[in-house]
Design a protein around this motif. Sequence first.
Motif, PDB file in Angstrom:
ATOM      1  N   LEU A 150       0.835  -1.208   0.000  1.00 16.54           N
ATOM      2  CA  LEU A 150       0.000   0.000   0.000  1.00 16.54           C
ATOM      3  C   LEU A 150       0.868   1.256   0.000  1.00 16.54           C
ATOM      4  CD1 LEU A 150      -2.849  -0.927   2.517  1.00 16.54           C
ATOM      5  CD2 LEU A 150      -3.119  -0.463   0.070  1.00 16.54           C
ATOM      6  N   ALA A 151       1.946   1.218   0.762  1.00 16.37           N
ATOM      7  CA  ALA A 151       2.846   2.372   0.798  1.00 16.37           C
ATOM      8  C   ALA A 151       3.452   2.636  -0.573  1.00 16.37           C
ATOM      9  CB  ALA A 151       3.949   2.135   1.836  1.00 16.37           C
ATOM     10  N   LEU A 152       3.867   1.570  -1.251  1.00 16.73           N
ATOM     11  CA  LEU A 152       4.396   1.706  -2.612  1.00 16.73           C
ATOM     12  C   LEU A 152       3.329   2.249  -3.557  1.00 16.73           C
ATOM     13  CD1 LEU A 152       6.432  -1.603  -2.865  1.00 16.73           C
ATOM     14  CD2 LEU A 152       7.375   0.683  -3.195  1.00 16.73           C
ATOM     15  N   LEU A 153       2.099   1.792  -3.388  1.00 13.02           N
ATOM     16  CA  LEU A 153       0.996   2.259  -4.241  1.00 13.02           C
ATOM     17  C   LEU A 153       0.763   3.755  -4.050  1.00 13.02           C
ATOM     18  CD1 LEU A 153      -1.392   1.721  -6.158  1.00 13.02           C
ATOM     19  CD2 LEU A 153      -2.765   1.172  -4.138  1.00 13.02           C
ATOM     20  N   VAL A 154       0.724   4.197  -2.803  1.00 16.91           N
ATOM     21  CA  VAL A 154       0.493   5.616  -2.524  1.00 16.91           C
ATOM     22  C   VAL A 154       1.613   6.468  -3.117  1.00 16.91           C
ATOM     23  CG1 VAL A 154       0.345   7.374  -0.712  1.00 16.91           C
ATOM     24  CG2 VAL A 154      -0.877   5.203  -0.443  1.00 16.91           C
ATOM     25  N   GLU A 155       2.854   6.092  -2.836  1.00 14.38           N
ATOM     26  CA  GLU A 155       3.985   6.901  -3.303  1.00 14.38           C
ATOM     27  C   GLU A 155       4.076   6.915  -4.831  1.00 14.38           C
ATOM     28  OE1 GLU A 155       6.862   9.526  -3.336  1.00 14.38           O
ATOM     29  OE2 GLU A 155       5.880   8.886  -1.493  1.00 14.38           O
ATOM     30  N   SER A 156       3.929   5.752  -5.436  1.00 13.66           N
ATOM     31  CA  SER A 156       4.054   5.695  -6.900  1.00 13.66           C
ATOM     32  C   SER A 156       2.905   6.423  -7.585  1.00 13.66           C
ATOM     33  CB  SER A 156       4.124   4.241  -7.378  1.00 13.66           C
ATOM     34  OG  SER A 156       2.960   3.528  -7.018  1.00 13.66           O
ATOM     35  N   SER A 157       1.710   6.348  -7.018  1.00 17.92           N
ATOM     36  CA  SER A 157       0.580   7.053  -7.640  1.00 17.92           C
ATOM     37  C   SER A 157       0.768   8.565  -7.523  1.00 17.92           C
ATOM     38  CB  SER A 157      -0.745   6.621  -7.019  1.00 17.92           C
ATOM     39  OG  SER A 157      -0.892   7.091  -5.698  1.00 17.92           O
ATOM     40  N   LEU A 158       1.256   9.025  -6.390  1.00 19.11           N
ATOM     41  CA  LEU A 158       1.495  10.460  -6.233  1.00 19.11           C
ATOM     42  C   LEU A 158       2.542  10.964  -7.222  1.00 19.11           C
ATOM     43  CD1 LEU A 158       1.467  10.792  -2.343  1.00 19.11           C
ATOM     44  CD2 LEU A 158      -0.120  11.908  -3.922  1.00 19.11           C
ATOM     45  N   GLU A 159       3.621  10.192  -7.380  1.00 20.88           N
ATOM     46  CA  GLU A 159       4.665  10.602  -8.318  1.00 20.88           C
ATOM     47  C   GLU A 159       4.113  10.677  -9.743  1.00 20.88           C
ATOM     48  OE1 GLU A 159       7.693  11.621  -7.604  1.00 20.88           O
ATOM     49  OE2 GLU A 159       7.486  11.246  -5.455  1.00 20.88           O
ATOM     50  N   GLY A 160       3.374   9.654 -10.143  1.00 22.66           N
ATOM     51  CA  GLY A 160       2.802   9.648 -11.489  1.00 22.66           C
ATOM     52  C   GLY A 160       1.752  10.720 -11.685  1.00 22.66           C
ATOM     53  N   LEU A 161       0.929  10.930 -10.669  1.00 24.40           N
ATOM     54  CA  LEU A 161      -0.136  11.929 -10.772  1.00 24.40           C
ATOM     55  C   LEU A 161       0.404  13.347 -10.870  1.00 24.40           C
ATOM     56  CD1 LEU A 161      -2.589  10.340  -8.220  1.00 24.40           C
ATOM     57  CD2 LEU A 161      -3.125  10.816 -10.620  1.00 24.40           C
TER      58      LEU A 161
END
Length: 205
Positions: A150-161
């Motif tokens: 979940l932590a990876l999902l949050v961080e990666s989505s923020l970077e991409g967004l």
Amino acid sequence: MATDTRTRMIEATALLIRQRGYHGTSLNDILSASGAPRGSLYFHFPGGKDQLVIEVTRDSVAKVTERLAADLAAESDPAVAVRHIYQSVARMLEENEFSLGCPIAPVVLDGPNDVPDLAEICRSAFEQWIGLLRQTFVRAGVPEQRAQALALLVESSLEGLMVIARATRDRTPLAAVADEVVALIEVAVRSGKVAQPADAADLPP
């Protein structure tokens, strides 16, 4: 005056790096943006551009880390905290008119491996940010492995967004993805709380 010159150089470099990356920012760019005399760079930063960029990047990472830790600590519910983080990023993008995103993403994309200290700062930054998120989820009862995912999902989505928002000049994708990510976090926290009594029952007296 010396301190003012040094400060101006740091502030100008921080802005230029976020806009252009490491290789896209020249010494002339830094001197021009800061209004600093040409001889002042090596006076304040004997290691030249590398030393200046390393110091600026380390400072930027520290500020983001401090802000993320504060945001996560401000809410007892990790889902609420994460939603606030997405909202904060959206506001940041809007306030700078979609000209600036993550302070280290341009450096990473530039391939900083020829400056090992800079590459290490970037690697460590993501490790810290993902670690703060993971710890928050674990404290809420999410199993370690799922908390890491979940932590990876949050961080990666923020970077991409941040990239998408800058390209489209639109913050709405952050809200849409936040809804989905928050829903996943809520389910993970509920599942963790349900599993805890069963796990406790299996422990020896």
